[in-house]
Design a protein around this motif. Structure first.
Motif, short mmCIF file in Angstrom:
data_model
loop_
_atom_site.label_atom_id
_atom_site.label_comp_id
_atom_site.label_asym_id
_atom_site.label_seq_id
_atom_site.Cartn_x
_atom_site.Cartn_y
_atom_site.Cartn_z
N TYR A 34 -49.45 -29.72 38.73
CA TYR A 34 -48.15 -29.21 38.29
C TYR A 34 -47.31 -28.88 39.51
O TYR A 34 -47.78 -28.17 40.41
CB TYR A 34 -48.30 -27.94 37.46
CG TYR A 34 -48.58 -28.18 35.99
CD1 TYR A 34 -47.54 -28.18 35.06
CD2 TYR A 34 -49.86 -28.40 35.54
CE1 TYR A 34 -47.79 -28.41 33.72
CE2 TYR A 34 -50.12 -28.63 34.20
CZ TYR A 34 -49.08 -28.63 33.30
OH TYR A 34 -49.33 -28.85 31.97
N ILE A 42 -43.30 -22.86 33.89
CA ILE A 42 -44.69 -22.73 34.32
C ILE A 42 -44.88 -21.45 35.14
O ILE A 42 -46.00 -20.98 35.34
CB ILE A 42 -45.16 -23.98 35.11
CG1 ILE A 42 -46.68 -24.16 34.97
CG2 ILE A 42 -44.76 -23.93 36.56
CD1 ILE A 42 -47.16 -24.48 33.60
N SER A 47 -46.54 -19.27 29.77
CA SER A 47 -46.93 -20.66 30.03
C SER A 47 -48.35 -20.74 30.56
O SER A 47 -49.10 -21.66 30.22
CB SER A 47 -45.97 -21.31 31.02
OG SER A 47 -44.68 -21.37 30.47
N ARG A 48 -48.72 -19.79 31.40
CA ARG A 48 -50.09 -19.77 31.93
C ARG A 48 -51.09 -19.51 30.80
O ARG A 48 -52.17 -20.09 30.76
CB ARG A 48 -50.23 -18.71 33.04
CG ARG A 48 -49.28 -18.90 34.24
CD ARG A 48 -49.62 -20.16 35.01
NE ARG A 48 -48.64 -20.43 36.06
CZ ARG A 48 -48.85 -20.26 37.36
NH1 ARG A 48 -50.01 -19.83 37.79
NH2 ARG A 48 -47.91 -20.55 38.24
N LEU A 51 -51.41 -22.72 28.83
CA LEU A 51 -52.23 -23.70 29.54
C LEU A 51 -53.72 -23.37 29.39
O LEU A 51 -54.54 -24.25 29.17
CB LEU A 51 -51.83 -23.73 31.02
CG LEU A 51 -51.98 -25.04 31.77
CD1 LEU A 51 -51.39 -26.21 31.00
CD2 LEU A 51 -51.34 -24.94 33.15
N ASP A 52 -54.04 -22.07 29.49
CA ASP A 52 -55.43 -21.64 29.29
C ASP A 52 -55.91 -21.98 27.88
O ASP A 52 -57.06 -22.41 27.69
CB ASP A 52 -55.56 -20.13 29.54
CG ASP A 52 -55.46 -19.78 31.02
OD1 ASP A 52 -55.60 -20.70 31.86
OD2 ASP A 52 -55.22 -18.60 31.34
N VAL A 68 -56.56 -27.12 36.74
CA VAL A 68 -55.12 -27.24 37.01
C VAL A 68 -54.83 -26.87 38.45
O VAL A 68 -55.29 -25.83 38.94
CB VAL A 68 -54.31 -26.33 36.06
CG1 VAL A 68 -52.81 -26.50 36.32
CG2 VAL A 68 -54.63 -26.65 34.61
N TYR A 70 -51.74 -26.19 41.13
CA TYR A 70 -50.30 -25.90 41.23
C TYR A 70 -49.80 -26.19 42.64
O TYR A 70 -50.45 -25.83 43.62
CB TYR A 70 -50.03 -24.43 40.89
CG TYR A 70 -50.38 -24.06 39.47
CD1 TYR A 70 -49.54 -24.40 38.41
CD2 TYR A 70 -51.55 -23.36 39.18
CE1 TYR A 70 -49.85 -24.07 37.11
CE2 TYR A 70 -51.87 -23.03 37.88
CZ TYR A 70 -51.02 -23.37 36.85
OH TYR A 70 -51.34 -23.04 35.56
N THR A 90 -47.47 -33.37 36.17
CA THR A 90 -46.27 -32.93 35.44
C THR A 90 -45.25 -32.47 36.46
O THR A 90 -45.54 -31.66 37.35
CB THR A 90 -46.61 -31.80 34.44
OG1 THR A 90 -47.61 -32.28 33.53
CG2 THR A 90 -45.37 -31.40 33.65
N SER A 232 -44.52 -36.14 32.35
CA SER A 232 -45.93 -36.20 32.76
C SER A 232 -46.33 -37.67 32.94
O SER A 232 -45.84 -38.54 32.22
CB SER A 232 -46.82 -35.56 31.70
OG SER A 232 -46.71 -34.16 31.75
N PHE A 266 -45.19 -22.41 25.68
CA PHE A 266 -44.65 -23.26 26.75
C PHE A 266 -43.13 -23.38 26.66
O PHE A 266 -42.48 -23.86 27.59
CB PHE A 266 -45.23 -24.68 26.66
CG PHE A 266 -46.42 -24.92 27.53
CD1 PHE A 266 -46.39 -24.62 28.87
CD2 PHE A 266 -47.57 -25.49 27.00
CE1 PHE A 266 -47.49 -24.86 29.69
CE2 PHE A 266 -48.67 -25.75 27.81
CZ PHE A 266 -48.63 -25.42 29.14
#
Length: 297
Positions: A34, A42, A47-48, A51-52, A68, A70, A90, A232, A266
């Motif tokens: 990402y 993000i 958002s975190r 993602l989890d 992931v 970053y 992404t 993505s 998200f």
């Protein structure tokens, strides 16, 4: 006797270790990259969490581990992706356009990460200042814009070159960065800034809530509807089986309560797989911008 005893113990230890290795049930890993720059969502806690939840769901349902990575800057993430250090990427559409020649050589699948119900974004420059009639009138003015709206800036710069040619380089205006597009529109409406550069979709939403906004603000310029703010990609050398598991899971998101919750956290509506050639109009627009920019330098 002691030597033979040690020898047999050593053989037994090697044998036991080989059994442990043979029975190692480490899950296969898919790595995702990402780029934080250009993906303001993000950076949010929600958002975190989303993602989890996504990663946890795939691990539970398909026994597939996802890690992931970053990145803060585009050269680093693009370099890693080209080397297949991670299978999916992404990224803000602007950074794809900057690196499209190299990235297109390795891209296999493409997805639109949609923040609204439109597939592609269209931008508009709004003002309520009666003295703002042409782009030349932006001299010394303040323009509100969402902090990650790089594609809209490409649109504005291209329009300025088309309208003003070399004189566009002398034009001085100030971009005032906002966290939200709707805030940029309201700042313009209340006269806190001279203009705002926003997606047409957001303008329509604000107009529905406050019809007076639509009658008060005028549109100076409007872009074609070709922009993809968040995209993505998957790498052609990534593990196809694992990538298909990931892709199918993402496709199902909107069909389950848990998946819908992930999308809401998200702040996106859908992740939609498309033919990569669909980006051609946006790519052609950007190539023309680069060509125009070179022509006045």
């Amino acid at each position: 006797g002691i030597v033979m005893s040690l020898f047999f113990k050593l053989i037994l230890l090697v044998f036991l270790q080989s059994i442990v290795v043979a029975n190692d049930t480490t899950e296969p890993v898919v790595k995702m990259g990402y780029l934080i720059d250009g993906l303001r969502h993000i950076q949010y806690k929600d958002s975190r969490i989303a993602l989890d939840m996504l990663i946890g769901g795939i691990a539970e349902h398909d026994n597939l581990e996802i890690s992931v990575l970053y990145f803060k800057r585009d050269p680093e993430i693009v370099e890693g992706y080209l080397k297949n250090d991670f299978s999916t990427l992404t990224i803000n559409g602007y950074f794809y356009l900057k690196n499209m020649e190299e990235m297109d050589k390795v891209n296999k699948k493409c997805w639109l990460v949609k923040e609204n119900y439109e597939d592609y974004e269209q931008y508009v420059l709004l003002t309520r200042n009666p003295n703002l009639k042409t782009l030349k009138d932006l001299e010394g003015k303040k323009i509100a814009i969402a902090e990650d709206n790089y594609l809209a800036q490409v649109f504005l710069k291209r329009e300025m070159i088309v309208s003003l040619g070399k004189d566009s380089k002398k034009l001085s205006y100030k971009l005032i960065k906002m966290r939200k597009n709707s805030t940029a529109i309201l700042r313009t409406f209340f006269g806190k800034v001279d203009a705002s550069l926003v997606p047409v979709y957001t303008l329509k939403l604000v107009e529905e809530l406050n019809p007076v906004v639509g009658t008060t603000l005028k549109r100076l310029i409007t872009s074609p509807k070709v922009f993809a703010p968040v995209i993505s990609f998957s790498h052609k050398d990534g593990n196809e089986k694992y990538m298909n598991i990931y892709a199918n899971h993402v496709k199902r998101l909107a069909t389950t309560p848990r998946g819908q919750n992930i999308l809401d956290l998200f702040r996106i509506k859908e992740v939609k797989e498309i033919e990569c050639k669909e980006f051609t109009p946006m790519k052609e627009y950007f190539k023309m911008y680069e060509s125009l920019k070179s022509s006045i330098e």
